[in-house]
Design a protein around this motif. Structure first.
Motif, short mmCIF file in Angstrom:
data_model
loop_
_atom_site.label_atom_id
_atom_site.label_comp_id
_atom_site.label_asym_id
_atom_site.label_seq_id
_atom_site.Cartn_x
_atom_site.Cartn_y
_atom_site.Cartn_z
N LEU A 145 0.77 -1.37 -0.08
CA LEU A 145 -0.08 0.05 -0.05
C LEU A 145 0.76 1.21 0.14
O LEU A 145 1.94 1.39 0.59
N LYS A 146 0.21 2.19 -0.69
CA LYS A 146 0.62 3.52 -0.47
C LYS A 146 -0.56 4.58 -0.40
O LYS A 146 -1.58 4.28 -1.13
N HIS A 147 -0.38 5.58 0.48
CA HIS A 147 -1.35 6.79 0.36
C HIS A 147 -1.01 7.50 -1.14
O HIS A 147 0.32 7.75 -1.36
N VAL A 148 -2.09 8.02 -1.75
CA VAL A 148 -1.84 8.74 -2.91
C VAL A 148 -2.60 9.99 -2.64
O VAL A 148 -3.90 10.05 -2.23
N LEU A 149 -1.84 11.08 -2.58
CA LEU A 149 -2.59 12.53 -2.77
C LEU A 149 -3.44 12.58 -3.81
O LEU A 149 -3.25 12.27 -4.79
N THR A 150 -4.87 13.08 -3.50
CA THR A 150 -5.87 12.99 -4.57
C THR A 150 -6.66 14.03 -4.43
O THR A 150 -7.98 14.08 -3.98
N PRO A 151 -6.26 15.23 -4.88
CA PRO A 151 -6.91 16.49 -5.20
C PRO A 151 -7.95 15.85 -6.27
O PRO A 151 -7.29 15.57 -7.32
N ARG A 152 -9.18 16.14 -6.05
CA ARG A 152 -10.06 15.63 -7.15
C ARG A 152 -9.89 16.40 -8.44
O ARG A 152 -9.60 15.74 -9.39
N PHE A 153 -10.11 17.65 -8.60
CA PHE A 153 -9.33 18.52 -9.42
C PHE A 153 -9.46 19.82 -9.22
O PHE A 153 -9.92 20.11 -8.34
N LEU B 292 -4.76 23.17 -2.67
CA LEU B 292 -3.79 22.45 -3.78
C LEU B 292 -2.25 22.91 -2.89
O LEU B 292 -1.50 21.95 -3.14
N ALA B 293 -2.13 24.00 -2.59
CA ALA B 293 -0.88 24.57 -2.08
C ALA B 293 -0.47 23.54 -1.06
O ALA B 293 0.79 22.84 -0.84
N GLY B 294 -1.28 23.46 0.13
CA GLY B 294 -1.09 22.26 1.04
C GLY B 294 -0.73 20.93 0.60
O GLY B 294 0.13 20.17 1.49
N LEU B 295 -1.51 20.30 -0.36
CA LEU B 295 -1.18 19.06 -0.71
C LEU B 295 0.25 19.19 -1.25
O LEU B 295 0.86 18.15 -1.14
N GLY B 296 0.42 20.01 -2.18
CA GLY B 296 1.96 20.29 -2.73
C GLY B 296 2.83 20.10 -1.45
O GLY B 296 4.06 19.63 -1.92
N HIS C 24 2.59 24.24 -10.59
CA HIS C 24 2.72 25.56 -9.57
C HIS C 24 2.52 25.18 -8.41
O HIS C 24 3.19 25.65 -7.52
N PHE C 25 1.52 24.28 -8.29
CA PHE C 25 1.40 23.91 -6.79
C PHE C 25 2.11 22.63 -6.28
O PHE C 25 1.77 22.11 -5.31
N GLY C 26 3.10 22.27 -7.05
CA GLY C 26 3.95 21.35 -6.65
C GLY C 26 3.42 19.87 -6.74
O GLY C 26 3.81 18.84 -6.11
N LEU C 27 2.31 19.75 -7.65
CA LEU C 27 1.43 18.64 -7.61
C LEU C 27 1.80 17.70 -8.92
O LEU C 27 1.47 16.53 -9.19
N LEU C 28 2.81 18.10 -9.99
CA LEU C 28 3.24 17.40 -10.75
C LEU C 28 4.90 16.69 -10.71
O LEU C 28 5.71 17.70 -10.71
N THR C 29 5.02 15.65 -10.34
CA THR C 29 6.30 15.06 -10.26
C THR C 29 6.14 13.61 -10.85
O THR C 29 5.21 13.34 -11.62
N GLU C 30 7.42 12.93 -10.96
CA GLU C 30 7.35 11.69 -11.54
C GLU C 30 6.60 10.73 -11.13
O GLU C 30 6.12 9.49 -11.51
N ARG C 31 6.05 11.11 -9.78
CA ARG C 31 4.79 10.13 -9.16
C ARG C 31 3.66 10.41 -9.47
O ARG C 31 2.65 9.89 -8.80
N SER C 32 3.29 11.48 -10.38
CA SER C 32 1.86 11.87 -10.44
C SER C 32 1.06 11.12 -11.59
O SER C 32 1.77 10.83 -12.61
N ILE C 33 -0.12 10.76 -11.36
CA ILE C 33 -1.01 9.91 -12.08
C ILE C 33 -2.01 10.77 -12.64
O ILE C 33 -2.73 11.23 -12.02
N LEU C 34 -1.77 11.28 -13.95
CA LEU C 34 -2.92 12.16 -14.33
C LEU C 34 -4.01 11.46 -15.36
O LEU C 34 -3.61 10.90 -16.47
N ALA C 35 -5.36 11.52 -14.97
CA ALA C 35 -6.18 10.91 -15.61
C ALA C 35 -6.68 11.63 -16.79
O ALA C 35 -6.88 12.96 -16.66
N HIS C 36 -6.90 10.89 -17.90
CA HIS C 36 -7.71 11.19 -18.94
C HIS C 36 -6.73 12.16 -19.90
O HIS C 36 -6.27 11.62 -20.95
N CYS C 37 -6.47 13.48 -19.75
CA CYS C 37 -5.39 14.30 -20.60
C CYS C 37 -5.76 14.04 -21.83
O CYS C 37 -5.27 13.78 -22.95
N CYS C 38 -7.27 14.25 -22.47
CA CYS C 38 -7.63 14.22 -23.84
C CYS C 38 -7.45 15.23 -24.50
O CYS C 38 -7.22 15.26 -25.76
#
Lengths: 454, 454
Positions: B208-216, B225-229, B270-284
């Motif tokens: 298991l890992k916790h995954v930080l999950t701002p809905r959008f 967003l900043a706090g999660l970053g 900007h909010f520090g939420l994009l790293t190599e561990r980020s999983i971005l759904a859709h990106c249509c």
């Protein structure tokens, strides 16, 4: 005294494209011949015996009443308007190939194996069982070119109780030596033999009809198309099926073979193959003229969204909303094995998906289909395409009982039913996430052909 | 002396996007800790004891050797990179609704029910069982906003043996009063509590890992967003997941809320939420700039072709071929319940279909995906998106044994296997037409979590 089958519970069926009827606490009574004798809505369980007495059914004693649970409901059987029986064992192969390559490399070698009646019986037996298991009570089957195998397929449908159109496939050119009709004459003779066989084994046409099945114009010389048109003319009750406007390469090639015709609708019409009994698979690329002609001629479209997006190379599905707006008959086809799935539920879901894509392509003009609409296509719409709407497709007094008993609470992958789910919610969950495991019982003409307590 | 599990038969896995390896007569040896100790190819059944002796496994006596039949093979477990656990019971509802309506009318009322831990345990238990049954050995789950329910989900994954990222969902605005975090502080506090809980129950992060999950971004104020970053920065090992560029309405609304940002990639970065561990759904919908940035930042894309075509209103799937060409990591997501299906096989098929549509849209530039490619996305590609490629995703010595034993000959709807079918043909038939019934056994870290002789 023979008891009559009676159901009490939820019935769901389409009265028309945009009228999904959900009948709760309904009673449906079958005649012994498999026809629907009575339907009543809003009858509490306690009032069933009284109702049966009033219908002179002699009360519950003489009627075999099935009380459905909250998670069970009846729907009309599914109609698969386009299905290649000899491709049953190749479903899923040749994905993303272009249609003419796919025929040459995957399909023709495979279909040629049906020259062996032992092989044909083995695969066709699995095929008919498989489609009945998926709730397909009516299928319009393309056979292989072989008369004997095609007769075996018809025999199996009759034996197993599936309503079916069965057609010996006609193709005498642009196919390998090992897999084509030897001549126009032999192709027509074999066809007539299959027509006669089916009339012999099912003289009243209770379940079966032969369907004239020119593969497509590319594989048929003019004389063959004309000969089939003649047979159609002499036998006004015979359905006809072929592929139409499936992919750009196919359309272009057809034009080079028939330079005298501007389009496929005019071509097939010229040979007498477009009648109100014609089932035209695909129709992905249709001009205004062609759509108008289809409407005038009363032909039906077999919409095959799964294969359209995976095999054939067009990756373009039919403009179904446009067809429906014009009043052209539309049903669904699994197009197994061009379509990888033998499930009409999958075809319904893919029909939703491609209609959404069509909505985008048309800048919102052609609205995506809804769940009630794709359900209509899979049932009453398909029945209309097969000119069987007087006999099947919905629950109506006098119609034959082709029906599925859906169990939303079966082991499987369907979305779980919650306590406060309405009948419509349970229905939506089944359509979008259920599978053959949720189809507990299948009836054709009142005969149980899948499931039940035996 | 504890016996070691050994398989002999066909192994199929991806070595890379375009390298599907089919190892026949292979031997795979497990260490007791669930790691792969040895793999050998082309070993006849008779030679297995000798091989085991040479590997100092003490011969067949001390090894539990499973000899697979011709119709059985092992593949790596599926990775579902995008999945909403609290939507498990709503799969199939709200088809064709636009994303913001669908959230308001279907999803938020439903997710709010997870404030009740009894309800949460009941649905999550079905959810984890259901996904394991589908062969999903790793799932990246969005939870609801509720810390307690999220902890229950983590407990269940651990208990049932599913590898999972589990995230308390963060959302403190643009959501109804009855379903949103009370404040930035409470949202962050609950998140930290969930992080701590998961570290407590699985201190080594075995599953298991916790995954930080701002809905959008629409549902999160800047401070959230900043706090999660900040949490992400303090905990470099935590994955992060959110939705990105899913639908036109969503993108427009985001712009009005964050006028300082030209696009979503810049916003989340900007909010520090994009790293190599980020999983971005859709990106249509992705601009050149956004794709370049994703590549630089090393983020992964969760491609969800089923939901993209049915819920959300965009009816447009991600440009996967383009992502792959650029070296952006891509995996598949069921996006259950926006996606109606909880099957990665369905996601693979739909990924093929939408890639074919993208081929047409790009006038042939972006070629459709192949079966080996979608299989890669569902296994090794997903593992890379989760930064787990050193541990799972393919069969390699030292990796953990997350695997499915596929039985192509099971009762179900999969295309029948014929006598002359190659291993690749059987594999293709499974990928295109099989379902959970063909997944006889599921292993996570060597532990049997579905099927087997018990």
């Amino acid at each position: 005294m023979k008891s009559q089958l009676v159901f009490h519970g939820t019935l769901i069926h389409s009265r028309s494209l945009d009228d999904l009827a959900i009948l709760e606490n309904a009673v449906l009574v079958l005649e012994t011949g498999g026809r629907i004798a009575a339907i009543r809505e809003g009858v509490s369980r306690a009032k069933v015996p009284e109702l049966l007495r009033s219908l002179k059914l002699g009360g519950e004693d003489h009627a075999n009443v099935r009380f459905l649970r909250r998670t069970e409901f009846l729907i009309p059987g599914f109609v698969d308007t386009h299905n290649h029986a000899p491709q049953y064992a190749q479903r899923g192969l040749g994905q993303s190939m272009h249609i003419l390559d796919w025929l040459e490399k995957v399909t023709f070698p495979n279909e040629s194996r049906f020259s062996d009646p032992v092989y044909a019986r083995r695969v066709y037996s699995r095929c008919v069982d498989g489609f009945l298991g998926q709730g397909i009570t009516t299928a319009s089957y393309y056979g292989s070119i072989h008369a004997e195998a095609t007769k075996i397929l018809a025999d199996l449908c009759l034996e197993k109780g599936q309503r079916a159109f069965v057609g010996k496939c006609n193709m005498n050119r642009n196919a390998p030596d090992y897999y084509r009709d030897e001549s126009v004459e032999s192709s027509l003779r074999d066809t007539e033999a299959c027509v006669a066989h089916i009339r012999c084994i099912d003289p009243e046409g209770e379940l079966l009809k032969h369907v004239l099945t020119p593969r497509f114009a590319i594989s048929c010389e003019d004389a063959l198309l004309a000969g089939l048109g003649e047979i159609a003319k002499r036998n006004g009750d015979l359905p006809i099926q072929t592929h139409m406007n499936e992919a750009a390469t196919e359309i272009e090639y057809t034009k080079t073979l028939f330079p005298g015709f501007a389009n496929e609708v005019d071509l097939y019409a010229h040979f007498g193959l477009l009648t109100e009994r014609s089932i035209l698979a695909h129709c992905c690329y249709m001009s205004e003229h062609e759509m108008e002609r289809l409407k005038e001629l009363g032909c039906g479209v077999a919409h095959c969204p799964v294969s359209n997006m995976t095999v054939g190379g067009g990756f373009m599905a039919a403009p179904v909303r446009d067809f429906l707006r014009r009043g052209i008959k539309v049903g669904l086809g699994t197009d197994s094995g061009g379509g990888f799935s033998s499930s009409i539920l999958d075809a319904m879901r893919q029909a939703l998906i491609v209609s959404n894509a069509r909505e985008v392509m048309s800048q919102g003009r052609d609205k995506g289909l809804t769940i009630p609409e794709v359900f209509y296509l899979a049932t009453l719409g398909g029945a209309r395409v097969c000119c069987l709407e007087d006999r099947i497709g919905s629950f109506q007094i006098g119609k034959e009982f082709d029906a599925l008993l859906v169990n939303a609470d079966s082991t499987g992958v369907m979305t779980m039913v919650e306590e406060d789910d309405s009948a419509k919610t349970i229905f939506d969950k089944f359509i979008m996430t259920g599978d053959d495991r949720n189809i507990d019982e299948v009836y054709v003409r009142g005969r149980l052909v899948k499931g039940g307590i035996s």
